[in-house]
Scaffold this motif. Structure first.
Motif, PDB file in Angstrom:
ATOM      1  N   THR A   1      22.930  -5.176  16.928  1.00 36.90           N
ATOM      2  CA  THR A   1      21.477  -5.081  17.027  1.00 36.90           C
ATOM      3  C   THR A   1      20.826  -6.328  16.412  1.00 36.90           C
ATOM      4  N   ALA A   2      19.563  -6.538  16.740  1.00 37.04           N
ATOM      5  CA  ALA A   2      18.823  -7.675  16.186  1.00 37.04           C
ATOM      6  C   ALA A   2      18.731  -7.574  14.668  1.00 37.04           C
ATOM      7  N   GLU A   3      18.600  -6.340  14.166  1.00 33.02           N
ATOM      8  CA  GLU A   3      18.499  -6.138  12.721  1.00 33.02           C
ATOM      9  C   GLU A   3      19.802  -6.544  12.022  1.00 33.02           C
ATOM     10  N   GLU A   4      20.927  -6.210  12.613  1.00 32.46           N
ATOM     11  CA  GLU A   4      22.214  -6.566  12.018  1.00 32.46           C
ATOM     12  C   GLU A   4      22.401  -8.087  12.001  1.00 32.46           C
ATOM     13  N   LEU A   5      22.028  -8.741  13.106  1.00 30.66           N
ATOM     14  CA  LEU A   5      22.153 -10.189  13.177  1.00 30.66           C
ATOM     15  C   LEU A   5      21.260 -10.875  12.152  1.00 30.66           C
ATOM     16  N   GLU A   6      20.058 -10.334  11.963  1.00 27.78           N
ATOM     17  CA  GLU A   6      19.137 -10.906  10.977  1.00 27.78           C
ATOM     18  C   GLU A   6      19.700 -10.740   9.570  1.00 27.78           C
ATOM     19  N   ASP A   7      20.294  -9.582   9.309  1.00 38.78           N
ATOM     20  CA  ASP A   7      20.896  -9.345   7.995  1.00 38.78           C
ATOM     21  C   ASP A   7      22.047 -10.308   7.742  1.00 38.78           C
ATOM     22  N   MET A   8      22.817 -10.611   8.772  1.00 37.45           N
ATOM     23  CA  MET A   8      23.971 -11.498   8.622  1.00 37.45           C
ATOM     24  C   MET A   8      23.538 -12.922   8.298  1.00 37.45           C
ATOM     25  N   GLU A   9      22.384 -13.342   8.785  1.00 38.91           N
ATOM     26  CA  GLU A   9      21.922 -14.700   8.527  1.00 38.91           C
ATOM     27  C   GLU A   9      21.794 -14.978   7.030  1.00 38.91           C
ATOM     28  N   SER A  10      21.379 -13.943   6.286  1.00 43.29           N
ATOM     29  CA  SER A  10      21.222 -14.120   4.839  1.00 43.29           C
ATOM     30  C   SER A  10      22.565 -14.205   4.128  1.00 43.29           C
ATOM     31  N   LEU A  11      23.640 -13.840   4.813  1.00 42.38           N
ATOM     32  CA  LEU A  11      24.976 -13.842   4.219  1.00 42.38           C
ATOM     33  C   LEU A  11      25.819 -15.031   4.654  1.00 42.38           C
ATOM     34  N   ASN A  12      25.303 -15.822   5.604  1.00 44.88           N
ATOM     35  CA  ASN A  12      26.050 -16.990   6.072  1.00 44.88           C
ATOM     36  C   ASN A  12      26.173 -18.046   4.978  1.00 44.88           C
ATOM     37  N   PRO A  13      27.295 -18.764   4.935  1.00 40.17           N
ATOM     38  CA  PRO A  13      27.429 -19.857   3.974  1.00 40.17           C
ATOM     39  C   PRO A  13      26.317 -20.887   4.188  1.00 40.17           C
ATOM     40  N   ARG A  14      25.863 -21.475   3.109  1.00 44.77           N
ATOM     41  CA  ARG A  14      24.777 -22.454   3.205  1.00 44.77           C
ATOM     42  C   ARG A  14      25.328 -23.870   3.094  1.00 44.77           C
ATOM     43  N   SER A  15      24.654 -24.786   3.741  1.00 41.20           N
ATOM     44  CA  SER A  15      25.051 -26.196   3.678  1.00 41.20           C
ATOM     45  C   SER A  15      24.620 -26.782   2.340  1.00 41.20           C
ATOM     46  N   PRO A  16      25.201 -27.914   1.933  1.00 39.59           N
ATOM     47  CA  PRO A  16      24.768 -28.569   0.689  1.00 39.59           C
ATOM     48  C   PRO A  16      23.268 -28.865   0.683  1.00 39.59           C
ATOM     49  N   ALA A  17      22.712 -29.241   1.835  1.00 35.82           N
ATOM     50  CA  ALA A  17      21.281 -29.548   1.913  1.00 35.82           C
ATOM     51  C   ALA A  17      20.445 -28.304   1.639  1.00 35.82           C
ATOM     52  N   GLU A  18      20.902 -27.155   2.156  1.00 35.10           N
ATOM     53  CA  GLU A  18      20.170 -25.906   1.937  1.00 35.10           C
ATOM     54  C   GLU A  18      20.233 -25.488   0.475  1.00 35.10           C
ATOM     55  N   ILE A  19      21.397 -25.655  -0.136  1.00 40.79           N
ATOM     56  CA  ILE A  19      21.547 -25.311  -1.558  1.00 40.79           C
ATOM     57  C   ILE A  19      20.663 -26.209  -2.410  1.00 40.79           C
ATOM     58  N   ARG A  20      20.664 -27.507  -2.096  1.00 36.99           N
ATOM     59  CA  ARG A  20      19.844 -28.457  -2.846  1.00 36.99           C
ATOM     60  C   ARG A  20      18.350 -28.123  -2.712  1.00 36.99           C
ATOM     61  N   GLN A  21      17.932 -27.753  -1.506  1.00 35.52           N
ATOM     62  CA  GLN A  21      16.535 -27.390  -1.274  1.00 35.52           C
ATOM     63  C   GLN A  21      16.135 -26.183  -2.116  1.00 35.52           C
ATOM     64  N   GLN A  22      17.012 -25.167  -2.180  1.00 30.07           N
ATOM     65  CA  GLN A  22      16.715 -23.981  -2.967  1.00 30.07           C
ATOM     66  C   GLN A  22      16.623 -24.323  -4.454  1.00 30.07           C
ATOM     67  N   MET A  23      17.533 -25.163  -4.943  1.00 33.02           N
ATOM     68  CA  MET A  23      17.509 -25.541  -6.351  1.00 33.02           C
ATOM     69  C   MET A  23      16.224 -26.295  -6.696  1.00 33.02           C
ATOM     70  N   GLU A  24      15.785 -27.168  -5.793  1.00 28.62           N
ATOM     71  CA  GLU A  24      14.547 -27.904  -6.022  1.00 28.62           C
ATOM     72  C   GLU A  24      13.344 -26.959  -6.058  1.00 28.62           C
ATOM     73  N   GLU A  25      13.350 -25.967  -5.159  1.00 26.58           N
ATOM     74  CA  GLU A  25      12.248 -25.005  -5.123  1.00 26.58           C
ATOM     75  C   GLU A  25      12.205 -24.176  -6.397  1.00 26.58           C
ATOM     76  N   GLU A  26      13.380 -23.739  -6.857  1.00 28.90           N
ATOM     77  CA  GLU A  26      13.430 -22.944  -8.080  1.00 28.90           C
ATOM     78  C   GLU A  26      12.974 -23.765  -9.285  1.00 28.90           C
TER      79      GLU A  26
END
Length: 210
Positions: free
Chosen positions: A161-186
């Motif tokens: 379902t669309a809901e399951e796919l959306e939930d999985m997106e939050s569990l996907n491994p993140r790239s170094p750029a995504e991790i760096r962006q989150q750290m900067e935001e925090e």
């Protein structure tokens, strides 16, 4: 004795012919992993894969009882470990999946769904040589149980379902750029550091996310 030698000679001749045809095919088509394999190549690769799977595996039954919790655990495991190549949906439509040879299969289709539970389990545990499929066996019961959870989840892929796919997106491994962006935001929200830099505009697929 003559009959044995004749049969052996015929076998050698057939192997040489088959090898010659294979060499001709690869010389003319190349070995690039970008190109989509032809139907004959896909047919042969699928047959070789099936022959490589232990015959004992086909008769194995899933010892883990199907439940909502098992599917949830299998879904989370798939999102974290498998989706980078196979996509959250199981389509195989990711940067890595498209770049593999053979291509990552669409696991929603009959070529995967028609395999027995035991065969799926064997592939997860042992991998497949000369493909991008690694062996995930940990050598313990906990690892085997996780693989059986994945088998249950693979059966669900055609009905995601669309809901399951959306939930999985939050569990996907993140790239170094995504991790760096989150750290900067925090850091910025805590009152320190500069304003977070804008996310990269370079297209990037992460387990089905684009």
């Amino acid at each position: 004795m003559k009959a044995v030698l004749k049969a052996f000679g015929l076998l050698v001749a057939l192997l040489l012919v088959a090898g010659g045809i294979g060499l001709w095919y690869f010389v003319n088509t190349g070995v690039s992993a970008k190109a989509r394999p032809g139907r004959l190549e896909e047919f042969i690769a699928r047959r070789v894969r099936n022959m490589a799977i232990s015959r004992h595996a086909a008769s194995l039954t899933n010892p883990v009882e199907y439940s909502g919790n098992v599917i949830a655990e299998g879904r989370a495991h798939f999102a974290d470990h498998c989706a980078t190549c196979h996509a959250n949906s199981g389509s195989g439509d990711t940067d890595i999946g498209r770049g593999l040879w053979p291509k990552a299969p669409d696991m929603r289709l009959s070529q995967t769904q028609n395999l027995t539970d035991g065969e799926l389990f064997w592939i997860i545990e042992n991998g497949v040589r000369f493909t991008g499929m690694p062996a995930w066996s940990t050598g313990n019961k906990e690892g085997e149980e996780a693989s059986w959870h994945l088998v249950h989840f693979i059966r669900r892929l055609p009905m995601m379902t669309a809901e399951e796919l959306e939930d999985m997106e939050s569990l996907n491994p993140r790239s170094p750029a995504e991790i760096r962006q989150q750290m900067e935001e925090e850091q910025f929200l805590k009152g320190g550091g500069d304003q977070p830099s804008a996310p990269s505009t370079t297209p990037h697929t992460h387990g089905g996310r684009k």
